[in-house]
Motif scaffolding. Structure first.
Motif: not given
Length: 247
Positions: A123-133
């Motif tokens: 999947a692709s993520y914006c900066q906010t939704h990428l944080q859990p990674h």
């Protein structure tokens, strides 16, 4: 001040990763993540499978959703504190996706521009939704790449897993499941290793082609010089013959 600082660090723990706001009627699912009851219900109602919007864990049967009363009471008390009345998250600045941009797969409504794509999720993520990674132990080993709208092309058609291995025997890219199910005793290397080797071979081939073109250009110039000399020599002979005829 120390207590306030600790509470500030907990804001993300009480933020729904779907709506990016403080949890409302919080529900907890078996993988351990929390969401607004309405947000999670809407996500699952619009999807053919039930998976966690944060870690992408898929459930074979849809878990029952009940409000987490303890978590709900904690959030209520925190909202009453003067530390942060509305308790909003403070996501880093980011831009909405425009023409040509890869959109975040987890934004609802108007989508933010993706800053990374995950080949493991995929999947692709914006900066906010990428944080859990970056923060979660379960996701920090996932393979992140620059935003890519063609993620499906990087998945094994048979197993829907990321292509990580190159089978030299079959000259094909395969996933880890393919390794143990259909390529036993084949010669295999990591896909990145094969890519680097191919780049070296391509670089060497391009260098050979460049040298060949330079040699051809050199030969062509020499041929043109000789032809020009022959042309001048022929004109001079004709001129000499003409003079002798006049005598």
């Amino acid at each position: 001040m120390m207590a306030e600082a600790q509470l500030c660090g907990l804001q993300d723990e009480f933020t729904c990763s779907v709506c990016l706001d403080t949890l409302t009627d919080p529900v907890s699912i078996p993988c351990g993540h929390n969401f607004c009851l309405k947000c999670l219900s809407n996500c699952w109602d619009q999807s053919q499978e039930c998976s966690c919007p944060q870690c992408r864990h898929t459930f074979t049967t849809r878990p029952g959703l009940k409000r987490n009363n303890l978590l709900n009471e904690v959030i209520k008390k925190l909202k009453k504190m003067t530390l942060s009345p509305s308790f909003p998250p403070t996501p880093p600045p980011q831009n909405y996706a425009g023409p040509g941009d890869v959109e975040c797969d987890f934004c609802t409504g108007k989508k933010f521009r993706a800053v990374k794509s995950c080949l493991t999720c995929p999947a692709s993520y914006c900066q906010t939704h990428l944080q859990p990674h970056y923060e979660g132990d379960a996701l920090k080993h996932h393979k992140l790449v620059d935003p890519d709208r063609n993620l499906k092309e990087k998945l094994c058609e048979k197993h829907q897993k990321s292509l990580e291995i190159f089978c030299k025997t079959d000259d094909s890219c395969i996933c880890l499941i393919c390794v143990v199910t259909g390529h036993k005793n084949h010669e295999m290397v990591e896909l990145e290793t094969e890519r680097e080797e191919k780049q070296k071979q391509l670089g060497a081939t391009l260098s050979d082609i460049k040298r060949g073109l330079e040699e051809r250009e050199k030969t062509l110039k020499e041929t043109r010089r000789v032809m020009e000399e022959m042309k001048v020599s022929g004109i001079e002979r004709q001129h000499l013959i003409s003079k002798r005829g006049e005598i």
